[in-house]
Write an enzyme that holds these catalytic residues in place. Structure first.
Site, PDB file in Angstrom:
ATOM      1  N   HIS A 131       0.813  -1.300  -0.161  1.00 39.32           N
ATOM      2  CA  HIS A 131       0.033   0.150  -0.033  1.00 39.32           C
ATOM      3  C   HIS A 131       0.879   1.188   0.080  1.00 39.32           C
ATOM      4  CE1 HIS A 131      -0.122   0.018   4.544  1.00 39.32           C
ATOM      5  NE2 HIS A 131       1.002  -0.208   4.205  1.00 39.32           N
ATOM      6  N   HIS A 132       2.146   1.323   0.037  1.00 43.20           N
ATOM      7  CA  HIS A 132       2.690   2.556   0.156  1.00 43.20           C
ATOM      8  C   HIS A 132       3.286   3.096  -1.391  1.00 43.20           C
ATOM      9  CE1 HIS A 132       3.116   2.418   4.505  1.00 43.20           C
ATOM     10  NE2 HIS A 132       3.798   1.223   4.351  1.00 43.20           N
ATOM     11  N   ALA A 133       3.216   2.070  -2.361  1.00 40.73           N
ATOM     12  CA  ALA A 133       3.844   2.573  -3.507  1.00 40.73           C
ATOM     13  C   ALA A 133       2.922   3.674  -4.173  1.00 40.73           C
ATOM     14  CB  ALA A 133       3.871   1.374  -4.619  1.00 40.73           C
ATOM     15  N   ASP A 173      -0.849   5.037   2.734  1.00 40.29           N
ATOM     16  CA  ASP A 173      -0.557   6.395   2.318  1.00 40.29           C
ATOM     17  C   ASP A 173      -0.817   6.486   0.816  1.00 40.29           C
ATOM     18  OD1 ASP A 173       2.040   4.801   2.223  1.00 40.29           O
ATOM     19  OD2 ASP A 173       3.283   6.637   2.188  1.00 40.29           O
TER      20      ASP A 173
END
Length: 390
Positions: A131-133, A173
């Site tokens: 989920h950070h990419a 994010d």
């Protein structure tokens, strides 16, 4: 409906490997898959290997120049372009990185397609949840954001309301950024407070932009939050928002790094509380999304003690054959763990805290309590924007 649940799995996803000194050890994936098999859960689901996400799919979220940079780093890791977050300590470049990252993304996209088209009611990709990419860069062990890609594919297929709930210890994010100004997507993240943990975002004041104001929700939990507080926070925010939003599909991310054994964060949540939230997400999907549920993995760096048990519970819940917490773990799996890691495996599917007790929000709150302050901050930031009482 051709099958109640699908498990997205291709053995090649274990090639998502940043090297022997990196905390994201792919053994966590293979051990989860073998524990699912040891409990016979693979007989309760359709095991499906989807195709890798192609460039047109990746570009639903990611910039074309970034995809090309990943492809170039995949072919020549030593030439990785750090301007794209590649070749860093968090995201070292490795041969075949593009291919395996696209494969993991393809499993999540395939899960979304199966659920939307009615081929499965639930679909699980525990290799996903990266989920950070960001659209133009790698971040936090994540190359392609499969969660965002799954949601973007649902929108492309015609979905008008998709809810995303992220209970990883780190802020979701990248998913929030992808849909920051899109009112069709509600993103809810419960995570350790950005003061004390990467990526230092996920403040309650981050609520979305333009017509999507109020569609990003962040519950920033104090370090040390345990089972009762974690479940209280979840139930004080998530169900009311989901009921109001009425999603057509619920996408959830179940990073196991909230656990008290996890080496990279500071929450104190047990396996039993993680299981309780998985059950709650399943129930929310049935109550508000006609059962359509895409469940993803995420972080989790206690790769023997925690991750395989947590995600095996998730598969069991999706399959309609929950593994009871007190269940003994098959000895064959424990022997496999020792042979592969030289670590002793846990003996039961519980941390001994089931059933987990917590107090609901309606019973009252303490404005001096740090956990309740976190819940209040999230509710006050978003609920009025959605016409709800904070």
């Amino acid at each position: 409906m051709s099958g109640r649940a699908q498990l997205m799995w291709d053995e090649a996803v274990t090639g998502y490997d940043f090297g022997p000194d990196h905390p994201m050890d792919p053994v966590r994936l293979s051990l989860t898959r073998s524990l699912v098999d040891a409990f016979g859960l693979d007989r309760e689901v359709s095991v499906v290997a989807a195709k890798p996400a192609g460039d047109s799919t990746l570009r639903l979220v990611h910039r074309g120049d970034y995809v090309e940079a990943v492809r170039a780093a995949s072919a020549e890791p030593s030439a990785a372009d750090g301007a794209y977050g590649l070749g860093t300590a968090d995201d070292p470049a490795f041969a075949g990185m593009h291919e395996v990252s696209a494969l993991i993304a393809g499993q999540s996209v395939g899960a979304a397609e199966a659920v939307w088209r009615g081929e499965a009611l639930h679909a699980v990709n525990f290799a996903g949840g990266l989920h950070h990419a960001m659209p133009g860069s790698a971040s936090g062990f994540c190359i392609y954001n499969d969660a965002s890609l799954a949601i973007a594919r649902l929108l492309e297929l015609g979905a008008q309301r998709v809810a995303y709930v992220d209970v990883d210890v780190h802020h979701g994010d990248g998913v929030q950024a992808a849909f920051w100004d899109d009112p069709r997507v509600l993103t809810v993240s419960l995570h350790e407070h950005p003061r004390t943990l990467f990526p230092q975002t996920g403040w309650p004041e981050e609520t979305g932009a333009g017509s999507a104001e109020g569609s990003a929700v962040n519950v920033a939990l104090p370090a040390g939050t345990g089972d009762a507080g974690w479940l209280r926070a979840f139930h004080s925010v998530v169900p009311e928002l989901i009921a109001d939003f009425r999603p057509q599909v619920l996408v959830t991310q179940h990073g196991a790094d909230t656990h008290f054994e996890d080496p990279l964060a500071h929450l104190a949540v047990s396996l039993d509380a993680q299981r309780a939230v998985q059950v709650a997400c399943h129930e929310l999907a049935h109550e508000h999304a006609e059962g359509r549920w895409v469940a993803l993995g995420g972080g989790g760096y206690a790769v023997v003690e925690v991750v395989p048990r947590s995600w095996t519970h998730l598969v069991g819940i999706a399959a309609g054959r929950e593994v009871a917490p007190e269940t003994m773990i098959p000895e064959s799996w424990r022997q496999e763990v020792f042979a592969r890691t030289r670590q002793s495996a846990p003996r039961r599917m519980t941390d001994g805290r089931w059933p987990v007790e917590w107090k609901d929000w309606e019973s009252g709150y303490d404005p001096a309590d740090r956990l309740d302050q976190a819940v209040l901050a999230a509710r006050r930031a978003v609920f009025p924007l959605r016409g709800l009482l904070a």
